[in-house]
Write a protein that holds these residues in place. Structure first.
Motif, PDB file in Angstrom:
ATOM      1  N   ALA A   1       0.826  -1.210   0.000  1.00 37.12           N
ATOM      2  CA  ALA A   1       0.000   0.000   0.000  1.00 37.12           C
ATOM      3  C   ALA A   1       0.856   1.255   0.000  1.00 37.12           C
ATOM      4  CB  ALA A   1      -0.930  -0.005   1.217  1.00 37.12           C
ATOM      5  N   ARG A   2       2.023   1.174   0.640  1.00 38.38           N
ATOM      6  CA  ARG A   2       2.938   2.316   0.741  1.00 38.38           C
ATOM      7  C   ARG A   2       2.223   3.497   1.397  1.00 38.38           C
ATOM      8  NH1 ARG A   2       7.213  -0.799   0.419  1.00 38.38           N
ATOM      9  NH2 ARG A   2       7.346  -1.914  -1.571  1.00 38.38           N
ATOM     10  N   ALA A   3       2.594   4.724   0.982  1.00 33.58           N
ATOM     11  CA  ALA A   3       2.008   5.933   1.575  1.00 33.58           C
ATOM     12  C   ALA A   3       0.734   6.272   0.815  1.00 33.58           C
ATOM     13  CB  ALA A   3       2.997   7.093   1.511  1.00 33.58           C
ATOM     14  N   VAL A   4      -0.391   5.791   1.297  1.00 28.95           N
ATOM     15  CA  VAL A   4      -1.667   6.019   0.610  1.00 28.95           C
ATOM     16  C   VAL A   4      -2.274   7.358   0.963  1.00 28.95           C
ATOM     17  CG1 VAL A   4      -2.154   3.564   0.438  1.00 28.95           C
ATOM     18  CG2 VAL A   4      -2.936   4.815   2.444  1.00 28.95           C
ATOM     19  N   GLY A   5      -1.793   8.014   2.019  1.00 34.55           N
ATOM     20  CA  GLY A   5      -2.370   9.284   2.427  1.00 34.55           C
ATOM     21  C   GLY A   5      -3.664   9.091   3.192  1.00 34.55           C
ATOM     22  N   GLY A   6      -4.440  10.194   3.280  1.00 38.48           N
ATOM     23  CA  GLY A   6      -5.718  10.111   3.963  1.00 38.48           C
ATOM     24  C   GLY A   6      -5.612  10.372   5.449  1.00 38.48           C
ATOM     25  N   PRO A   7      -6.674  10.079   6.190  1.00 36.91           N
ATOM     26  CA  PRO A   7      -6.680  10.305   7.640  1.00 36.91           C
ATOM     27  C   PRO A   7      -5.637   9.442   8.342  1.00 36.91           C
ATOM     28  CG  PRO A   7      -8.907   9.910   6.794  1.00 36.91           C
ATOM     29  CD  PRO A   7      -7.954   9.562   5.703  1.00 36.91           C
ATOM     30  N   PRO A   8      -5.272   9.805   9.560  1.00 33.56           N
ATOM     31  CA  PRO A   8      -4.276   9.002  10.299  1.00 33.56           C
ATOM     32  C   PRO A   8      -4.706   7.556  10.485  1.00 33.56           C
ATOM     33  CG  PRO A   8      -4.620  11.130  11.356  1.00 33.56           C
ATOM     34  CD  PRO A   8      -5.656  11.013  10.304  1.00 33.56           C
ATOM     35  N   GLU A   9      -6.006   7.326  10.686  1.00 41.72           N
ATOM     36  CA  GLU A   9      -6.467   5.951  10.881  1.00 41.72           C
ATOM     37  C   GLU A   9      -6.237   5.107   9.626  1.00 41.72           C
ATOM     38  OE1 GLU A   9      -8.169   8.641  11.412  1.00 41.72           O
ATOM     39  OE2 GLU A   9      -8.580   8.707  13.573  1.00 41.72           O
ATOM     40  N   VAL A  10      -6.485   5.706   8.441  1.00 43.49           N
ATOM     41  CA  VAL A  10      -6.267   4.970   7.192  1.00 43.49           C
ATOM     42  C   VAL A  10      -4.789   4.711   6.977  1.00 43.49           C
ATOM     43  CG1 VAL A  10      -6.598   5.036   4.695  1.00 43.49           C
ATOM     44  CG2 VAL A  10      -8.373   5.917   6.197  1.00 43.49           C
ATOM     45  N   ARG A  11      -3.955   5.691   7.282  1.00 40.95           N
ATOM     46  CA  ARG A  11      -2.505   5.490   7.142  1.00 40.95           C
ATOM     47  C   ARG A  11      -2.022   4.396   8.086  1.00 40.95           C
ATOM     48  NH1 ARG A  11      -2.542  11.264   7.053  1.00 40.95           N
ATOM     49  NH2 ARG A  11      -1.708  11.339   9.168  1.00 40.95           N
ATOM     50  N   GLU A  12      -2.609   4.329   9.265  1.00 37.22           N
ATOM     51  CA  GLU A  12      -2.229   3.267  10.198  1.00 37.22           C
ATOM     52  C   GLU A  12      -2.638   1.897   9.670  1.00 37.22           C
ATOM     53  OE1 GLU A  12      -2.977   2.047  14.903  1.00 37.22           O
ATOM     54  OE2 GLU A  12      -3.782   3.911  14.074  1.00 37.22           O
ATOM     55  N   VAL A  13      -3.854   1.824   9.076  1.00 38.62           N
ATOM     56  CA  VAL A  13      -4.284   0.553   8.484  1.00 38.62           C
ATOM     57  C   VAL A  13      -3.372   0.163   7.329  1.00 38.62           C
ATOM     58  CG1 VAL A  13      -6.156  -0.561   7.213  1.00 38.62           C
ATOM     59  CG2 VAL A  13      -6.681   0.844   9.193  1.00 38.62           C
ATOM     60  N   ALA A  14      -2.957   1.140   6.499  1.00 34.01           N
ATOM     61  CA  ALA A  14      -2.057   0.840   5.381  1.00 34.01           C
ATOM     62  C   ALA A  14      -0.714   0.326   5.887  1.00 34.01           C
ATOM     63  CB  ALA A  14      -1.865   2.086   4.526  1.00 34.01           C
ATOM     64  N   ALA A  15      -0.213   0.938   6.939  1.00 30.23           N
ATOM     65  CA  ALA A  15       1.058   0.462   7.501  1.00 30.23           C
ATOM     66  C   ALA A  15       0.919  -0.957   8.047  1.00 30.23           C
ATOM     67  CB  ALA A  15       1.532   1.416   8.597  1.00 30.23           C
ATOM     68  N   THR A  16      -0.212  -1.220   8.701  1.00 31.36           N
ATOM     69  CA  THR A  16      -0.448  -2.580   9.202  1.00 31.36           C
ATOM     70  C   THR A  16      -0.574  -3.569   8.057  1.00 31.36           C
ATOM     71  OG1 THR A  16      -1.615  -1.628  11.103  1.00 31.36           O
ATOM     72  CG2 THR A  16      -1.960  -3.970  10.658  1.00 31.36           C
ATOM     73  N   PHE A  17      -1.231  -3.152   6.962  1.00 29.46           N
ATOM     74  CA  PHE A  17      -1.355  -4.025   5.798  1.00 29.46           C
ATOM     75  C   PHE A  17       0.017  -4.348   5.208  1.00 29.46           C
ATOM     76  CE2 PHE A  17      -1.492  -4.362   1.182  1.00 29.46           C
ATOM     77  CZ  PHE A  17      -2.352  -5.421   1.006  1.00 29.46           C
ATOM     78  N   ASP A  18       0.866  -3.327   5.089  1.00 27.98           N
ATOM     79  CA  ASP A  18       2.204  -3.572   4.543  1.00 27.98           C
ATOM     80  C   ASP A  18       2.993  -4.527   5.429  1.00 27.98           C
ATOM     81  OD1 ASP A  18       1.676  -1.963   2.416  1.00 27.98           O
ATOM     82  OD2 ASP A  18       2.721  -0.209   3.194  1.00 27.98           O
ATOM     83  N   ALA A  19       2.860  -4.366   6.748  1.00 21.76           N
ATOM     84  CA  ALA A  19       3.546  -5.286   7.655  1.00 21.76           C
ATOM     85  C   ALA A  19       3.009  -6.713   7.495  1.00 21.76           C
ATOM     86  CB  ALA A  19       3.390  -4.807   9.096  1.00 21.76           C
ATOM     87  N   MET A  20       1.695  -6.825   7.346  1.00 14.05           N
ATOM     88  CA  MET A  20       1.110  -8.148   7.141  1.00 14.05           C
ATOM     89  C   MET A  20       1.588  -8.754   5.826  1.00 14.05           C
ATOM     90  SD  MET A  20      -2.900  -9.100   6.514  1.00 14.05           S
ATOM     91  CE  MET A  20      -2.787  -8.271   4.927  1.00 14.05           C
TER      92      MET A  20
END
Length: 577
Positions: free
Chosen positions: A203-222
């Protein structure tokens, strides 16, 4: 999600506009009407005072000069009545006042609201009195045109202001929806690609609200973790494949060498051991194939059915010809499916091997394709592999896709043994099949490869139980339903590969009495200029299939012995012993 955000924002804005602007406009309208009445009342008092003054001057006109409430409205209308309600003078137009109104005006002022009947004029009727009592009644009519224009102008301003506020809210809602929805769409696309087998997607840096960025970071880790686990599993499978195959190959070579240097009694035992080593090798290969199919996702690609089917039929042609089995196919050149690299080839190999093993000499195997009925998952191509062998019972079909699902095939094994016993009362079961529990569990009740069944090469060459014409001497024996590897994993591998590609597989009784394997594979639309016309549909026997080089296809990477190697060697080992 974007539509829901827009709808919620617009509904909230509309509620605010209705709740604030409409009451404000109504209140302003009431205020304007009250102010209009107060101005008319003040003007009427002035008219009454002037009428009294004019009565003191014999030469003065009875009525004063009418005034205007504003520059854009006509002047007021005046009419003076005597105490007996007869008119004295007026300024022109008639003022619709009833005798009842005049009677009430003798005591106090009355007001008549504007209406269509009175020409949209507000009428105020007031008494004219002095120290001697009532001297007359004065009626004053004033047009509300200016009032109505002012009210309409105010409502127009409110409507335009509300529309501008709604447009501003819409613009803000669109920006907000994109700010929230676009990163989620990117994240959903990345999740879909990851589920389709692309383990490098992030997902990389998808932008958006902090909650969405946190989900993207979690997705990348997964995704990193999944890729690491899958890579580790692939390395493990490769290591297992190498580490287990190497000692098994060495053991088989040693046993083959030992078999040549011992007497006949020991050679028979060595041959039986070789058979078990072969079975163990095939079982390891089957387990590794199922594990790869189930746990190593790959990105799907477009695969034309016609060339692949033709190539696999060419590879299996010698086996079918040696067994006196007609192998035909009819696949539409325009049918293109999405499948993982090498999946379709493995699926056809396993199904053709199964069909050849189950079909008696003189039988027929046919492969056909046609559009599948519409499904919720999208268009699909239906590929069927039909034989006229012994078929499978309902219980066997239910258990066929499980690993070692041949436990349900005991009925067919019993039938085969009963048939053998009826034909040859002196025949005995091989002791190896009694000792080996795998022979009890093998797919659809097949016998052990070292029993009296004869290889495909035996049928074609007249060796073993076959006759000089290449046919098996006893064509009435019950054929076994199994993949040629004899470990009960063939259909499990096919099921795992088809499911991994997003398709479905079902087993059904064939109209010819055998088995019909139905594959519904995801369809891919042909791209401009794409065609599989280099391979014409084959409706003739297997002998009419042409060589791959004639069809513009690459030469197979393995020969005929690579296909029938295991079955041939097993039977050769048992026969030579």
């Amino acid at each position: 999600m974007s539509r829901r955000i827009l709808a919620a924002q617009l509904l909230l804005t509309a509620a605010l506009l209705v709740g604030l602007c409409v009451p404000m406009g109504l209140d302003a309208t009431r205020h304007d009407r009250a102010l209009f009445g107060l101005r008319l009342s003040a003007s009427t008092d002035a008219y009454v005072a002037e009428v009294k003054w004019r009565r003191l001057s014999p030469d003065a006109a009875p009525l004063p000069v009418p005034r205007r409430d504003s520059a854009d409205v006509p002047p007021d209308e005046l009419r003076l009545y005597r105490p007996d309600d007869t008119p004295v003078a007026d300024t022109g137009e008639d003022i619709p006042v009833t005798p009842q109104d005049l009677d009430r005006a003798h005591h106090h002022s009355i007001t008549l609201e504007p209406s269509d009947a009175n020409g949209h004029r507000m009428i105020l009727v007031a008494p004219v009195s002095n120290a001697n009592g009532l001297v007359g009644v004065l009626a004053v009519a004033r047009s509300d045109y200016g009032l109505r224009a002012s009210i309409n102008q105010r409502w127009t301003k409110i409507a335009v202001g509300g529309l501008l506020v709604a447009l501003a809210a819409l613009a803000i809602s669109i920006l907000l929806a994109r700010w929230v929805g676009r990163p989620l769409r990117r994240l959903g696309h990345a999740a879909g690609e990851l589920g389709a087998g692309d383990l490098t997607i992030r997902a990389r840096a998808v932008g958006g609200p902090p909650e969405v960025r946190e989900v993207a970071a979690t997705f990348d880790a997964m995704a990193d973790r999944i890729q690491s686990l899958v890579d580790s599993q692939r390395h493990f499978l490769a290591d297992v494949s190498h580490q287990i195959r190497t000692p098994l190959t060495a053991m088989r070579l040693r046993l083959e060498l030992l078999e040549q240097d011992v007497d006949a009694t020991v050679a028979a035992e060595v041959a039986g051991t070789l058979v078990e080593v072969h079975r163990l090798s095939r079982m390891v290969d089957g387990l590794l194939a199922v594990s790869r199919a189930e746990h190593a996702p790959t990105a799907a690609r477009r695969v034309p059915l016609a060339p692949v089917t033709a190539q696999r039929c060419l590879i299996w042609r010698p086996v079918a010809a040696a067994a006196d089995i007609a192998l035909t196919w009819d696949v539409d050149d325009t049918h293109i499916v999405t499948s993982g690299p090498g999946h379709l080839e493995q699926i056809l190999d396993n199904l053709l091997s199964n069909a050849l093993e189950a079909t008696p000499p003189g039988g027929r195997i046919r492969i056909e394709s046609q559009p599948a009925p519409p499904t919720l998952t999208g268009p699909a191509i239906r590929l069927t592999v039909t034989d006229n062998g012994g078929g499978m019972s309902a219980e066997q079909r239910r258990a066929a896709f499980r690993r070692f699902g041949g436990a349900a095939g005991g009925r067919e094994l019993g039938q085969a043994q009963q048939s053998e016993s009826e034909r040859d009362p002196d025949s005995e079961r091989d002791p190896d099949s009694e000792r080996d529990p795998d022979s009890e569990r093998d797919s659809a009740g097949e016998r052990d490869p070292d029993t009296e069944q004869g290889s495909w090469a035996d049928r074609g060459s007249g060796g073993g139980r076959g006759g000089p014409d290449g046919r098996v001497a006893d064509p009435d024996r019950t054929p076994r339903r199994a993949d040629r590897r004899g470990h009960g994993l063939g259909l499990a591998i096919v099921h795992a590969l088809v499911t991994a590609d997003g398709g479905t597989i079902t087993l059904a009784p064939a109209a010819t009495g055998g088995l019909c394997v139905v594959l519904d594979l995801p369809s891919a639309s042909p791209q401009p200029g794409e065609s599989a016309a280099a391979v014409p549909p084959q409706r003739a026997g297997a002998g009419h299939l042409r060589h791959p080089s004639e069809l513009g296809l690459p030469e197979p990477e393995f020969g005929l012995l690579d296909i029938v190697d295991d079955a041939y060697r097993d039977r050769e080992a048992g026969r030579e012993a």
